[in-house]
Design a protein around this motif. Structure first.
Motif, short mmCIF file in Angstrom:
data_model
loop_
_atom_site.label_atom_id
_atom_site.label_comp_id
_atom_site.label_asym_id
_atom_site.label_seq_id
_atom_site.Cartn_x
_atom_site.Cartn_y
_atom_site.Cartn_z
N GLU A 1 -11.67 -0.74 -12.30
CA GLU A 1 -12.00 0.95 -11.25
C GLU A 1 -11.07 0.58 -10.13
OE1 GLU A 1 -16.48 2.38 -11.51
OE2 GLU A 1 -15.93 2.64 -13.14
N SER A 2 -11.36 -0.80 -9.74
CA SER A 2 -10.87 -0.58 -8.56
C SER A 2 -10.72 -2.61 -8.29
CB SER A 2 -11.83 -0.45 -7.29
OG SER A 2 -12.83 -1.30 -7.35
N PHE A 3 -9.61 -2.58 -7.13
CA PHE A 3 -9.48 -4.16 -6.41
C PHE A 3 -8.89 -3.85 -5.10
CE2 PHE A 3 -7.40 -4.60 -10.80
CZ PHE A 3 -7.84 -5.57 -10.89
N SER A 4 -10.18 -4.79 -4.97
CA SER A 4 -10.27 -4.92 -2.74
C SER A 4 -9.61 -6.38 -2.52
CB SER A 4 -10.73 -3.91 -2.64
OG SER A 4 -12.60 -4.86 -2.63
N TRP A 5 -10.01 -6.52 -1.72
CA TRP A 5 -9.09 -7.75 -0.89
C TRP A 5 -9.33 -7.45 0.54
CZ3 TRP A 5 -5.23 -5.76 -3.07
CH2 TRP A 5 -3.98 -5.95 -2.89
N TRP B 1 -4.31 -24.53 13.08
CA TRP B 1 -3.41 -23.86 13.31
C TRP B 1 -3.85 -22.34 13.27
CZ3 TRP B 1 -5.02 -27.28 9.85
CH2 TRP B 1 -5.70 -26.89 8.73
N ASP B 2 -2.71 -21.42 12.88
CA ASP B 2 -3.24 -20.07 12.38
C ASP B 2 -2.40 -20.12 11.28
OD1 ASP B 2 -3.28 -19.66 15.29
OD2 ASP B 2 -1.36 -19.66 15.68
N TYR B 3 -2.96 -19.24 10.02
CA TYR B 3 -3.00 -19.56 8.50
C TYR B 3 -3.09 -17.39 8.48
CZ TYR B 3 -7.69 -19.92 7.81
OH TYR B 3 -9.53 -19.34 7.32
N PHE B 4 -2.28 -17.25 7.48
CA PHE B 4 -2.65 -15.99 6.58
C PHE B 4 -3.05 -16.46 5.14
CE2 PHE B 4 -1.12 -12.46 4.26
CZ PHE B 4 -1.60 -11.55 5.50
N ASP B 5 -4.27 -15.60 5.03
CA ASP B 5 -4.69 -15.77 3.69
C ASP B 5 -4.77 -14.21 3.12
OD1 ASP B 5 -4.63 -16.45 1.01
OD2 ASP B 5 -6.04 -18.49 2.10
N LEU B 6 -5.51 -13.93 2.21
CA LEU B 6 -6.10 -13.21 1.53
C LEU B 6 -7.24 -13.43 0.98
CD1 LEU B 6 -3.13 -12.25 1.16
CD2 LEU B 6 -3.93 -10.94 -1.29
N HIS B 7 -8.67 -12.61 1.42
CA HIS B 7 -9.53 -13.37 1.63
C HIS B 7 -11.03 -12.02 0.79
CE1 HIS B 7 -8.90 -15.81 4.88
NE2 HIS B 7 -8.32 -14.61 5.44
N ASN B 8 -11.71 -12.56 -0.39
CA ASN B 8 -12.56 -12.36 0.02
C ASN B 8 -12.29 -11.41 -1.88
OD1 ASN B 8 -13.52 -11.57 2.93
ND2 ASN B 8 -15.16 -12.62 1.03
N LEU B 9 -11.18 -11.62 -2.59
CA LEU B 9 -11.08 -11.14 -3.50
C LEU B 9 -11.78 -10.21 -4.35
CD1 LEU B 9 -8.40 -12.88 -2.37
CD2 LEU B 9 -7.09 -11.95 -4.71
N ALA B 10 -11.60 -9.22 -4.60
CA ALA B 10 -12.93 -8.87 -5.28
C ALA B 10 -12.59 -7.46 -6.59
CB ALA B 10 -14.26 -8.01 -4.17
N SER C 1 -5.95 -5.95 7.46
CA SER C 1 -6.00 -4.97 6.11
C SER C 1 -7.10 -5.16 5.56
CB SER C 1 -4.86 -4.00 6.12
OG SER C 1 -4.11 -5.16 5.56
N SER C 2 -7.66 -4.47 5.40
CA SER C 2 -8.73 -4.48 4.05
C SER C 2 -7.64 -3.29 3.36
CB SER C 2 -10.15 -3.32 4.79
OG SER C 2 -10.63 -4.79 5.58
N VAL C 3 -7.46 -3.69 2.39
CA VAL C 3 -7.07 -3.55 1.03
C VAL C 3 -7.75 -2.58 -0.33
CG1 VAL C 3 -5.14 -3.29 -0.79
CG2 VAL C 3 -5.40 -4.42 1.70
N PHE C 4 -7.88 -1.35 -0.77
CA PHE C 4 -8.49 -0.78 -1.43
C PHE C 4 -7.51 -0.32 -2.18
CE2 PHE C 4 -11.20 2.15 -3.78
CZ PHE C 4 -11.93 1.65 -4.16
N GLU D 1 -8.14 4.18 -8.67
CA GLU D 1 -6.93 5.07 -9.66
C GLU D 1 -6.07 6.08 -8.80
OE1 GLU D 1 -5.41 5.68 -12.52
OE2 GLU D 1 -6.82 5.02 -14.41
N ASN D 2 -7.80 6.48 -7.50
CA ASN D 2 -6.28 7.35 -6.34
C ASN D 2 -4.94 7.15 -5.36
OD1 ASN D 2 -7.66 9.46 -6.95
ND2 ASN D 2 -9.16 8.00 -6.02
N GLY D 3 -4.78 5.22 -5.72
CA GLY D 3 -3.74 5.53 -4.79
C GLY D 3 -4.66 3.85 -4.37
N ILE D 4 -4.09 2.79 -2.79
CA ILE D 4 -3.94 1.83 -2.20
C ILE D 4 -4.18 2.84 -0.68
CG2 ILE D 4 -3.11 0.42 -0.52
CD1 ILE D 4 -1.04 0.27 -3.14
N LYS D 5 -5.88 2.66 -0.68
CA LYS D 5 -6.02 2.48 0.57
C LYS D 5 -6.59 1.50 1.56
CE LYS D 5 -10.80 4.65 3.00
NZ LYS D 5 -11.70 4.73 2.35
#
Length: 230
Positions: A87-91, A101-110, A207-210, A213-217
């Protein structure tokens, strides 16, 4: 190539579970690189001084962020169609500082709100050719409490607590492993083809990405780096 054709081809590759994740990523990267010029415009100064590894970013920015979010969301909807249990993906994605150092990543992939992976592993400073997201053993299928409770009520006295937990974990994994694998392969293909600044350009430095079916929030979006390199 038309967008719907690209999505169909990418999804056919990503959902072929008879092939290894690495082979699928390799094939998808080739297709994504063919479409790169359509998606990006050259920009050599966009990421300068914005990150510890800014010199490793591709010197380009998205031509149309909304169009690319539509592309991203359309691929995810293919997962929803094929795997009806999803039903959904989020991170959460962010630039962080870890004392060195500074780093960028995607966390808590669900998936469906259940965290499967702590991070995407995009920032691999020891070996840039190996990424945790497509390596075996990176995923942790921790069963939700309601599944554990149901099995415990059914099997208490017949199985030990450890056995019940292992059964729940196996059931949970069998339910979500294939759709989550397609999701993994898609993310890693985009990263390999367009580099980490693709995700920054698309969804923000923070950002928090969710996605459902309704799209990207998106929530809490920061378009400027919180830890710029001065």
């Amino acid at each position: 190539m038309e967008t719907h054709q690209l999505i169909a081809q990418l999804f056919a590759i990503a959902s072929n579970h008879a092939r290894t994740k690495q082979i699928r990523v390799d094939d998808m990267v080739s297709l994504l690189l063919e479409a790169e010029e359509e998606k990006f415009r050259p920009q050599h100064n966009a990421w300068t001084k914005s990150d510890h590894y800014w010199s490793d970013f591709k010197p380009q920015v998205l031509r149309d962020r909304n169009a690319e979010q539509n592309f991203f969301g359309a691929f995810i909807r293919e997962i929803f169609r094929k795997y009806e249990q999803v039903e959904s993906f989020s991170w959460r994605q962010s630039q962080d500082y870890n004392d060195n150092w500074d780093y960028f990543d995607l966390h808590n992939l669900a998936i469906n709100g259940h965290e499967i992976q702590y991070n995407a592993g995009f920032d691999d400073y020891e070996n840039y050719k190996i990424y945790c997201i497509i390596e075996e053993g990176c995923n942790f299928y921790s069963p939700p409490e309601d599944l554990l409770a149901g099995l415990h009520a059914e099997l208490s006295g017949q199985k030990s607590e450890e056995e019940i937990h292992d059964m729940a974990a196996d059931l949970f994994q069998s339910f979500y492993e294939q759709p989550y694998e397609v999701f993994q392969v898609f993310l890693q293909s985009l990263h390999r083809a367009y580099h980490v600044n693709y995700f920054i350009d698309l969804f923000g430095w923070v950002s928090s990405v969710f996605i459902d079916e309704n799209g990207i929030k998106l929530e809490g979006v920061l378009r400027k780096p919180p830890h710029p390199e001065y």
